[in-house]
Write a protein that holds these residues in place. Structure first.
Motif, PDB file in Angstrom:
ATOM      1  N   PHE B  88       0.830  -1.203   0.000  1.00 20.34           N
ATOM      2  CA  PHE B  88       0.000   0.000   0.000  1.00 20.34           C
ATOM      3  C   PHE B  88       0.867   1.256   0.000  1.00 20.34           C
ATOM      4  CE2 PHE B  88      -3.119  -2.627   2.670  1.00 20.34           C
ATOM      5  CZ  PHE B  88      -3.957  -2.878   1.600  1.00 20.34           C
ATOM      6  N   LEU B  89       0.355   2.310  -0.624  1.00 21.23           N
ATOM      7  CA  LEU B  89       1.032   3.614  -0.578  1.00 21.23           C
ATOM      8  C   LEU B  89       1.223   4.067   0.869  1.00 21.23           C
ATOM      9  CD1 LEU B  89      -0.969   5.423  -3.396  1.00 21.23           C
ATOM     10  CD2 LEU B  89       1.336   4.480  -3.551  1.00 21.23           C
ATOM     11  N   LEU B  90       0.228   3.778   1.688  1.00 22.54           N
ATOM     12  CA  LEU B  90       0.283   4.170   3.102  1.00 22.54           C
ATOM     13  C   LEU B  90       1.580   3.717   3.763  1.00 22.54           C
ATOM     14  CD1 LEU B  90      -1.282   5.247   5.691  1.00 22.54           C
ATOM     15  CD2 LEU B  90      -2.025   2.869   6.002  1.00 22.54           C
ATOM     16  N   THR B  91       1.950   2.466   3.501  1.00 25.57           N
ATOM     17  CA  THR B  91       3.060   1.857   4.255  1.00 25.57           C
ATOM     18  C   THR B  91       4.413   2.471   3.925  1.00 25.57           C
ATOM     19  OG1 THR B  91       3.392   0.122   2.611  1.00 25.57           O
ATOM     20  CG2 THR B  91       1.866  -0.366   4.405  1.00 25.57           C
ATOM     21  N   GLU B  92       4.528   3.082   2.743  1.00 26.86           N
ATOM     22  CA  GLU B  92       5.839   3.603   2.332  1.00 26.86           C
ATOM     23  C   GLU B  92       6.034   5.063   2.706  1.00 26.86           C
ATOM     24  OE1 GLU B  92       4.770   2.543  -1.570  1.00 26.86           O
ATOM     25  OE2 GLU B  92       4.737   4.578  -2.361  1.00 26.86           O
ATOM     26  N   GLN B  93       5.001   5.685   3.291  1.00 26.39           N
ATOM     27  CA  GLN B  93       5.118   7.109   3.622  1.00 26.39           C
ATOM     28  C   GLN B  93       6.197   7.314   4.689  1.00 26.39           C
ATOM     29  OE1 GLN B  93       3.534   9.291   1.622  1.00 26.39           O
ATOM     30  NE2 GLN B  93       3.014   7.338   0.640  1.00 26.39           N
ATOM     31  N   PRO B  94       6.912   8.431   4.588  1.00 29.52           N
ATOM     32  CA  PRO B  94       8.032   8.663   5.519  1.00 29.52           C
ATOM     33  C   PRO B  94       7.564   8.724   6.973  1.00 29.52           C
ATOM     34  CG  PRO B  94       8.072  10.243   3.705  1.00 29.52           C
ATOM     35  CD  PRO B  94       6.780   9.513   3.606  1.00 29.52           C
ATOM     36  N   ASN B  95       8.501   8.456   7.877  1.00 32.60           N
ATOM     37  CA  ASN B  95       8.174   8.423   9.302  1.00 32.60           C
ATOM     38  C   ASN B  95       7.718   9.767   9.855  1.00 32.60           C
ATOM     39  OD1 ASN B  95       8.696   5.718   9.684  1.00 32.60           O
ATOM     40  ND2 ASN B  95      10.848   6.057  10.211  1.00 32.60           N
ATOM     41  N   GLY B  96       8.287  10.865   9.361  1.00 28.33           N
ATOM     42  CA  GLY B  96       7.934  12.175   9.902  1.00 28.33           C
ATOM     43  C   GLY B  96       8.192  12.225  11.395  1.00 28.33           C
ATOM     44  N   ASP B  97       7.296  12.835  12.145  1.00 28.44           N
ATOM     45  CA  ASP B  97       7.448  12.829  13.603  1.00 28.44           C
ATOM     46  C   ASP B  97       6.760  11.583  14.176  1.00 28.44           C
ATOM     47  OD1 ASP B  97       4.777  13.451  13.379  1.00 28.44           O
ATOM     48  OD2 ASP B  97       4.956  15.497  14.149  1.00 28.44           O
ATOM     49  N   TRP B  98       6.795  11.462  15.481  1.00 28.04           N
ATOM     50  CA  TRP B  98       6.218  10.264  16.128  1.00 28.04           C
ATOM     51  C   TRP B  98       4.729  10.144  15.786  1.00 28.04           C
ATOM     52  CZ3 TRP B  98       8.400   6.109  17.984  1.00 28.04           C
ATOM     53  CH2 TRP B  98       7.724   5.287  18.880  1.00 28.04           C
ATOM     54  N   ALA B  99       4.034  11.281  15.735  1.00 27.97           N
ATOM     55  CA  ALA B  99       2.606  11.267  15.423  1.00 27.97           C
ATOM     56  C   ALA B  99       2.359  10.679  14.039  1.00 27.97           C
ATOM     57  CB  ALA B  99       2.040  12.691  15.492  1.00 27.97           C
ATOM     58  N   MET B 100       3.168  11.098  13.075  1.00 29.60           N
ATOM     59  CA  MET B 100       3.001  10.637  11.696  1.00 29.60           C
ATOM     60  C   MET B 100       3.194   9.120  11.630  1.00 29.60           C
ATOM     61  SD  MET B 100       2.193  12.620   9.170  1.00 29.60           S
ATOM     62  CE  MET B 100       2.950  14.215   8.913  1.00 29.60           C
ATOM     63  N   SER B 159       0.424  18.030  21.069  1.00 28.21           N
ATOM     64  CA  SER B 159       0.360  16.644  20.589  1.00 28.21           C
ATOM     65  C   SER B 159      -0.933  16.427  19.800  1.00 28.21           C
ATOM     66  CB  SER B 159       0.483  15.657  21.753  1.00 28.21           C
ATOM     67  OG  SER B 159      -0.674  15.623  22.552  1.00 28.21           O
ATOM     68  N   HIS B 160      -2.020  17.053  20.242  1.00 27.20           N
ATOM     69  CA  HIS B 160      -3.293  16.934  19.524  1.00 27.20           C
ATOM     70  C   HIS B 160      -3.161  17.531  18.119  1.00 27.20           C
ATOM     71  CE1 HIS B 160      -7.694  16.740  19.061  1.00 27.20           C
ATOM     72  NE2 HIS B 160      -7.542  17.878  18.404  1.00 27.20           N
ATOM     73  N   ARG B 161      -2.533  18.682  18.056  1.00 23.13           N
ATOM     74  CA  ARG B 161      -2.376  19.349  16.757  1.00 23.13           C
ATOM     75  C   ARG B 161      -1.560  18.471  15.796  1.00 23.13           C
ATOM     76  NH1 ARG B 161       1.235  22.107  13.949  1.00 23.13           N
ATOM     77  NH2 ARG B 161       2.887  21.817  15.477  1.00 23.13           N
ATOM     78  N   ARG B 162      -0.502  17.886  16.297  1.00 24.65           N
ATOM     79  CA  ARG B 162       0.333  17.037  15.442  1.00 24.65           C
ATOM     80  C   ARG B 162      -0.401  15.774  15.004  1.00 24.65           C
ATOM     81  NH1 ARG B 162       6.585  17.154  16.348  1.00 24.65           N
ATOM     82  NH2 ARG B 162       6.896  19.241  17.186  1.00 24.65           N
ATOM     83  N   MET B 163      -1.182  15.202  15.904  1.00 20.74           N
ATOM     84  CA  MET B 163      -1.930  13.996  15.560  1.00 20.74           C
ATOM     85  C   MET B 163      -2.984  14.300  14.502  1.00 20.74           C
ATOM     86  SD  MET B 163      -0.710  11.389  17.055  1.00 20.74           S
ATOM     87  CE  MET B 163      -1.928  10.098  17.208  1.00 20.74           C
ATOM     88  N   GLN B 164      -3.673  15.414  14.667  1.00 16.61           N
ATOM     89  CA  GLN B 164      -4.705  15.767  13.695  1.00 16.61           C
ATOM     90  C   GLN B 164      -4.066  16.015  12.323  1.00 16.61           C
ATOM     91  OE1 GLN B 164      -8.249  15.916  14.793  1.00 16.61           O
ATOM     92  NE2 GLN B 164      -8.201  15.516  12.604  1.00 16.61           N
ATOM     93  N   ARG B 165      -2.914  16.649  12.339  1.00 14.34           N
ATOM     94  CA  ARG B 165      -2.203  16.901  11.080  1.00 14.34           C
ATOM     95  C   ARG B 165      -1.784  15.577  10.426  1.00 14.34           C
ATOM     96  NH1 ARG B 165       3.543  19.860  11.439  1.00 14.34           N
ATOM     97  NH2 ARG B 165       4.050  17.852  12.384  1.00 14.34           N
ATOM     98  N   ALA B 166      -1.272  14.664  11.248  1.00 10.26           N
ATOM     99  CA  ALA B 166      -0.830  13.367  10.721  1.00 10.26           C
ATOM    100  C   ALA B 166      -2.011  12.576  10.162  1.00 10.26           C
ATOM    101  CB  ALA B 166      -0.135  12.569  11.820  1.00 10.26           C
ATOM    102  N   LEU B 167      -3.123  12.671  10.865  1.00  5.15           N
ATOM    103  CA  LEU B 167      -4.314  11.932  10.439  1.00  5.15           C
ATOM    104  C   LEU B 167      -4.777  12.414   9.068  1.00  5.15           C
ATOM    105  CD1 LEU B 167      -6.098   9.734  11.633  1.00  5.15           C
ATOM    106  CD2 LEU B 167      -7.581  11.516  12.568  1.00  5.15           C
ATOM    107  N   LYS B 168      -4.780  13.727   8.898  1.00  3.43           N
ATOM    108  CA  LYS B 168      -5.201  14.300   7.621  1.00  3.43           C
ATOM    109  C   LYS B 168      -4.247  13.860   6.512  1.00  3.43           C
ATOM    110  CE  LYS B 168      -6.439  18.599   5.403  1.00  3.43           C
ATOM    111  NZ  LYS B 168      -5.845  19.911   5.161  1.00  3.43           N
ATOM    112  N   GLU B 169      -2.977  13.854   6.822  1.00  2.00           N
ATOM    113  CA  GLU B 169      -1.960  13.464   5.843  1.00  2.00           C
ATOM    114  C   GLU B 169      -2.114  11.991   5.422  1.00  2.00           C
ATOM    115  OE1 GLU B 169       0.531  15.367   4.681  1.00  2.00           O
ATOM    116  OE2 GLU B 169       1.742  13.814   3.685  1.00  2.00           O
ATOM    117  N   GLN B 170      -2.307  11.122   6.393  1.00  2.00           N
ATOM    118  CA  GLN B 170      -2.310   9.681   6.089  1.00  2.00           C
ATOM    119  C   GLN B 170      -3.674   9.181   5.616  1.00  2.00           C
ATOM    120  OE1 GLN B 170       0.589   8.315   6.175  1.00  2.00           O
ATOM    121  NE2 GLN B 170       1.802   9.073   7.895  1.00  2.00           N
ATOM    122  N   TRP B 171      -4.706   9.878   5.971  1.00  2.00           N
ATOM    123  CA  TRP B 171      -6.062   9.440   5.639  1.00  2.00           C
ATOM    124  C   TRP B 171      -6.242   9.342   4.124  1.00  2.00           C
ATOM    125  CZ3 TRP B 171      -9.121   7.753   9.502  1.00  2.00           C
ATOM    126  CH2 TRP B 171     -10.463   7.505   9.224  1.00  2.00           C
TER     127      TRP B 171
END
Lengths: 94, 257
Positions: B88-100, B159-171
């Motif tokens: 999946f494309l999802l699995t190859e996405q870079p690690n980014g921060d811990w949230a990502m 941490s909430h802001r970073r998680m929401q950002r990561a969620l939008k990115e990976q979704w």
């Protein structure tokens, strides 16, 4: 943030019938994370089947300064060791 | 539905798909080794990485066996190009921060768990054996990543802001996970696997439960994003990942230590 995580003491039971033994400590934000960290840090090589964690600050330790009063009186009470009984032959593995 | 794919070839492709997801996720997580946010998490994420690479070895060995051309798991891992990878494309996405990283792994875990659960009833006993071994590990991955979702989502403002950002990115990459392909029809008809769409409801209900507890908002579904890792059409990140992962074997083919 990681510097603020409290320290936890970890106790592992290696198999049924044995008691939990202290194996070390780790950092974790709460008890749940401490259990998972303990699983990952201390049971990677099949060391255990049960984990206890307790926050280090909840442990009360004896003071080294009290060692003489606490422990030395036991030293000359050899009669507390069950070494003076003659065991019947039928009893093995005592 | 008539298909030109033989069940045997479909199984080969499926084993690659399962193996590649594990291998690419595992490699991404291995990049955290020595860089985790705390020693304990460094070890934890590396454990998960090793679980996934171990599972990938089993799947790729099965792929090689089904293909019957004598290719081993190592051959398949180190000597295929990005267009031949099925993850999946999802699995190859870079690690980014811990949230990502946590969000990426959590979204994958939700799929992975449901898929393995379904594979326990596969008609192919080799598939059942790999699924049975893997699912115990994946139950833990899911637990670990769910807890981090909640801890950080329902944590501090930052941490909430970073998680929401990561969620939008990976979704954005989620669509592909539950999309049926021709291959899946063949696999479902021969009882080897199930249609990914049949896993969607359970997976989403789990995801939504965790999002709610994490006080995170579910991003809008992205429907116009249709790259397909399963068809070998990857994002720009996979090539770089493979260049690192395969470099030794590409330079010194067959080298061992």
């Amino acid at each position: 943030m990681k510097n603020n995580w409290p320290i936890w003491e970890v106790f592992i039971r290696s198999k049924n019938g044995l008691s939990h033994k202290h194996v070390g400590s780790l950092h974790a934000a709460d008890a749940e994370m401490a259990i998972e960290n303990a699983r990952d840090v201390y049971t990677r090589r099949s060391e255990g089947i049960s984990i206890w964690v307790v926050e280090s600050k909840n442990i009360t330790a004896s003071s080294p300064a009290d060692a003489a009063a606490l422990f030395e009186p036991a030293a000359d009470k050899i009669y507390r060791h069950p070494t003076f009984y003659i065991l019947p032959d039928e009893v093995k593995h005592m | 539905m008539q298909s030109s794919l033989s069940p045997n070839h479909a199984l080969f492709e499926f084993a690659l798909f399962m193996g590649d997801n594990g291998l690419i996720c595992g490699h991404r997580l291995s990049e955290w080794t020595g860089h985790g946010p705390a020693l304990e998490q460094d070890i934890a994420i590396t454990n998960i990485s090793l679980d996934l690479i171990g599972q990938a070895t089993s799947w790729l060995n099965l792929a090689g066996e089904v293909e019957g051309k004598g290719r081993s798991a190592d051959d398949l891992a180190y000597f295929r190009s990005d267009r031949q990878y099925r993850n999946f494309l999802l699995t190859e996405q870079p690690n980014g921060d811990w949230a990502m990283t946590i969000v990426r792994q959590f979204l994958f875990d939700c799929f992975h768990f449901e898929m393995l659960q379904a594979l326990l009833n596969s008609q192919d006993e080799r598939v059942v054996a790999i699924a049975a071994k893997s699912i115990k590990e994946v139950v833990y991955h899911l637990r670990y990543n769910s807890e981090w979702m909640i801890r950080l989502g329902d944590g501090t403002v930052e941490s909430h802001r970073r998680m929401q950002r990561a969620l939008k990115e990976q979704w954005r990459f989620l669509g592909e996970l539950y999309e049926d392909q021709e291959l899946d029809q063949v696999l479902a008809e021969s009882g080897i696997s199930v249609l990914p769409s049949s896993l969607k409801q359970a997976a989403f209900s789990r995801m939504r439960g965790v999002l709610k507890e994490a006080t995170l908002k579910e991003p809008a579904a992205v429907t116009d994003f249709k790259g397909s890792g399963r068809k070998g059409i990857h994002s720009e990140h996979l090539g770089h990942l493979l260049a690192v992962m395969q470099s030794v074997q590409r330079a010194y083919p067959g080298q061992e230590w």
